[in-house]
Design a protein around this motif. Structure first.
Motif, PDB file in Angstrom:
ATOM      1  N   ARG A  88       0.901  -1.186   0.019  1.00 48.67           N
ATOM      2  CA  ARG A  88       0.027   0.113  -0.127  1.00 48.67           C
ATOM      3  C   ARG A  88       0.852   1.224   0.199  1.00 48.67           C
ATOM      4  O   ARG A  88       0.401   2.325  -0.817  1.00 48.67           O
ATOM      5  CB  ARG A  88      -1.141  -0.254   1.126  1.00 48.67           C
ATOM      6  N   THR A 108     -13.448   1.799  -6.597  1.00 46.23           N
ATOM      7  CA  THR A 108     -12.033   1.579  -6.969  1.00 46.23           C
ATOM      8  C   THR A 108     -11.638   2.306  -8.229  1.00 46.23           C
ATOM      9  O   THR A 108     -12.558   2.867  -8.956  1.00 46.23           O
ATOM     10  CB  THR A 108     -11.971   0.075  -7.624  1.00 46.23           C
ATOM     11  N   GLU A 151      -3.232  -0.434  -8.646  1.00 47.83           N
ATOM     12  CA  GLU A 151      -4.328  -0.760  -7.933  1.00 47.83           C
ATOM     13  C   GLU A 151      -4.549  -2.073  -7.654  1.00 47.83           C
ATOM     14  O   GLU A 151      -4.698  -2.893  -6.523  1.00 47.83           O
ATOM     15  CB  GLU A 151      -5.503  -0.078  -8.041  1.00 47.83           C
ATOM     16  N   SER A 152      -4.689  -2.964  -8.899  1.00 46.18           N
ATOM     17  CA  SER A 152      -5.066  -4.267  -8.887  1.00 46.18           C
ATOM     18  C   SER A 152      -3.959  -5.128  -8.077  1.00 46.18           C
ATOM     19  O   SER A 152      -4.232  -6.000  -7.452  1.00 46.18           O
ATOM     20  CB  SER A 152      -5.012  -4.586 -10.547  1.00 46.18           C
ATOM     21  N   ARG A 162      -4.586  -4.801  -4.390  1.00 45.08           N
ATOM     22  CA  ARG A 162      -5.779  -5.432  -4.015  1.00 45.08           C
ATOM     23  C   ARG A 162      -5.588  -7.049  -4.144  1.00 45.08           C
ATOM     24  O   ARG A 162      -6.541  -7.624  -3.290  1.00 45.08           O
ATOM     25  CB  ARG A 162      -6.824  -5.107  -5.010  1.00 45.08           C
ATOM     26  N   ASP A 200      -4.690  -7.262  -0.626  1.00 45.42           N
ATOM     27  CA  ASP A 200      -5.470  -6.371   0.341  1.00 45.42           C
ATOM     28  C   ASP A 200      -6.655  -5.917  -0.482  1.00 45.42           C
ATOM     29  O   ASP A 200      -6.514  -4.886  -1.170  1.00 45.42           O
ATOM     30  CB  ASP A 200      -4.685  -5.286   0.810  1.00 45.42           C
ATOM     31  N   ASP A 201      -7.645  -6.735  -0.592  1.00 51.83           N
ATOM     32  CA  ASP A 201      -8.799  -6.674  -1.173  1.00 51.83           C
ATOM     33  C   ASP A 201      -9.542  -5.097  -0.683  1.00 51.83           C
ATOM     34  O   ASP A 201     -10.567  -4.927  -1.561  1.00 51.83           O
ATOM     35  CB  ASP A 201      -9.939  -7.735  -1.326  1.00 51.83           C
ATOM     36  N   TYR A 207      -8.172  -2.271  -0.420  1.00 47.82           N
ATOM     37  CA  TYR A 207      -7.392  -1.045  -0.834  1.00 47.82           C
ATOM     38  C   TYR A 207      -8.135  -0.514  -2.183  1.00 47.82           C
ATOM     39  O   TYR A 207      -8.747  -1.368  -2.902  1.00 47.82           O
ATOM     40  CB  TYR A 207      -6.154  -1.679  -1.189  1.00 47.82           C
ATOM     41  N   THR A 208      -8.367   0.801  -2.043  1.00 46.40           N
ATOM     42  CA  THR A 208      -8.639   1.673  -3.391  1.00 46.40           C
ATOM     43  C   THR A 208      -7.876   2.624  -3.657  1.00 46.40           C
ATOM     44  O   THR A 208      -7.330   3.090  -2.520  1.00 46.40           O
ATOM     45  CB  THR A 208      -9.908   1.907  -3.287  1.00 46.40           C
TER      46      THR A 208
END
Length: 531
Positions: A247, A351, A385-386, A389, A392-393, A395-396
């Motif tokens: 992150r 997202t 971002e992907s 994620r 850590d799903d 996260y945006t």
């Protein structure tokens, strides 16, 4: 078997590669592109079906073609969403290049034996990308390092794409949302930028001057770099970053992209390492750059979108290099719909991928044309971002993007920062020192016959097609007129010789022959699609 085919590909002749592309294209329903005659009837355009067939064909043709599909999919302001979604799914895992070919490349570029250059050289690569791959090495003095080399065989794939794209353009004039020849040329330029190791070293020198707390940019080793490979320092005891560190790395990369205009074309976890002294951008190659003035326009655009301000968004689009139609009624409607569906008090929980996809679709329907570099920037940030994620799903990247855009706005309006940036640009010797190398590269390509000069005339293909149709119809009309006149002359003036049904037999034979020839010509014109 697949490995053996991959190893043989660089030695294939251009004719063999073209034949392979034609076979794969025919297998997935594009045989009419390579056939001598066009199909008699045109099929109904189904974006999802066309996109699926293109994706399957690209996957069979290999990683370079899949990356070309991703390149096209990034331009969602022009590509239909069904086709773009399928092309974005194209996946063909690149296989490591043979170590023997890597050895030959390194020894040729550095002009020395591998054993003399390195204490150790890991044969199995740490990262295998579409255009480059990285190996762990140890330099004299027991210094750990990472060497990134250009993969072989890419130039052959690009040379194969060009004639195929020209053929597609000629066989489907005006039926495609983009010009295939222009897209292949832009893709070749894009690939050259990603494979330019001199540019990678120059970017690292620039990034190392930035104040990015907690992010370490590795130093390049000057004696171990060339146009096709670069060697960077590596941490002593590297490890994979945790979800929290990913992150933080994503925040740094987003800030680097929006504030400095530098973004990774191929973000992946293998390029990132963690160590006791901080977070490392271990493989800093394949970075692309956006003009700073254009990035200020992007920041204004992001701020306007965050405020759900349609008028400010339309005003900011030209500042970011976008082309807005004179009649912006449809654009206003699409922007209101997009902001209404994505905005509100919970917009930060969405997202970035969702917001970019919806925004680009609104731009396409509203007639906006976006610069290629901004489309690639959007794709890069959504991939970052992907990547996070996956670990850590929750996260945006929307919040990080918003903060970076606000920082860029503040910096762009600070007079001291403007003066500092101007002085730094004028004082950079690399900017001027790189010109002789670029001129030498162009002259080398010209000497080898690799420079192509093409003149593209808008509408000339349609003009030629219309003139061809007109000429065919004119010839056919003259033939009909000649048949009518000749039949009249035979019926009126010929009195001697054998007769049948009151007409001369010789006249009837000549009339029949002319009719057969006329019918043959008519059938040929109809089959050519020029009637």
């Amino acid at each position: 078997m697949a490995r053996e085919e991959e190893e043989r590909r660089p030695t294939e002749s251009p004719a063999s590669r073209l034949a392979h592309v034609a076979r794969v294209g025919a297998r997935y329903g594009f045989g009419f592109i390579f056939a001598r005659r066009l199909p008699r009837r045109r099929r109904r355009f189904d974006p999802v079906r066309i996109g699926t067939r293109l994706r399957l064909a690209f996957e069979e043709l290999g990683p370079t073609f899949c990356e070309f599909g991703h390149f096209l999919a990034a331009q969602r302001d022009r590509i239909p969403p069904g086709v773009a979604a399928e092309l974005d799914r194209a996946a063909s895992t690149p296989k490591p290049a043979r170590f023997e070919s890597i050895r030959v490349l390194v020894e040729r570029e550095l002009d020395n034996d591998l054993e003399q250059l390195f204490v150790s050289f890991e044969e199995h690569p740490l990262r295998v990308g579409v255009f480059t791959q990285a190996h762990r090495v140890v330099l004299p003095g027991d210094r750990p390092a990472l060497i990134v080399v250009d993969r072989p065989g890419i130039r052959g794939d690009l040379l194969t794409m060009r004639p195929v794209a020209d053929l597609v353009r000629r066989r489907t004039p005006g039926n495609l949302p983009v010009n295939p020849s222009e897209e292949v040329s832009e893709f070749a330029t894009h690939v050259a930028q990603r494979r330019d190791m001199y540019a990678a070293v120059r970017n690292v020198h620039y990034m190392s001057t930035l104040e990015e707390a907690g992010l370490i940019f590795p130093s390049p080793y000057k004696g171990y770099c060339s146009a096709r490979l670069a060697t960077f320092a590596a941490p002593e005891a590297p490890r994979a970053p945790s979800a929290g560190e990913l992150r933080l790395l994503a925040r740094h990369i987003i800030r680097l992209a929006l504030v400095r205009g530098l973004f990774p074309a191929d973000p992946c976890p293998e390029r990132l390492l963690a160590a006791g002294d901080g977070l490392w951008l271990a493989d800093p190659t394949e970075f692309l750059q956006v003009d700073p003035d254009r990035m200020r326009g992007v920041a204004e655009l992001l701020v306007a979108v965050g405020m759900d301000d349609v008028e400010a968004t339309i005003r900011a689009l030209p500042l970011a290099g976008c082309t807005v139609p004179d009649d912006d009624t449809a654009l206003r409607r699409e922007l209101r719909d997009a902001m209404g569906s994505l905005g509100g008090p919970f917009w930060r929980e969405r997202t970035l991928s969702e917001m970019v996809e919806r925004g680009l679709e609104a731009a396409r329907l509203g007639g906006v044309r976006m610069p290629l570099e901004l489309a690639l920037l959007a794709r890069s940030l959504t991939r970052v971002e992907s990547m996070v994620r996956e670990a850590d799903d929750a996260y945006t990247a929307v919040g990080d993007v918003s903060e970076a855009a606000g920082e860029l706005i503040s910096r762009s309006r600070d007079p001291r920062q403007i003066a500092s940036d101007t002085i730094r640009k004028l004082a950079q010797p690399e900017t001027y020192a790189d010109y002789p190398r670029q001129i030498h590269a162009v002259l080398g390509e010209l000497k080898d016959g690799e420079v192509e000069v093409k003149f593209h005339h808008e509408g000339i293909e349609d003009l030629i097609s219309k003139v061809d149709i007109l000429a065919n119809r004119l010839v056919f009309a003259l033939l009909i007129a000649a048949l009518v006149v000749s039949s009249s002359v035979i019926g009126i003036f010929v009195r001697g010789g054998a007769h049948f049904l009151g007409m001369s037999v010789f006249g009837l034979v000549g009339f029949a022959i002319a009719a057969i020839l006329g019918l043959t010509l008519l059938i040929g014109i109809i089959r050519s699609g020029r009637l």
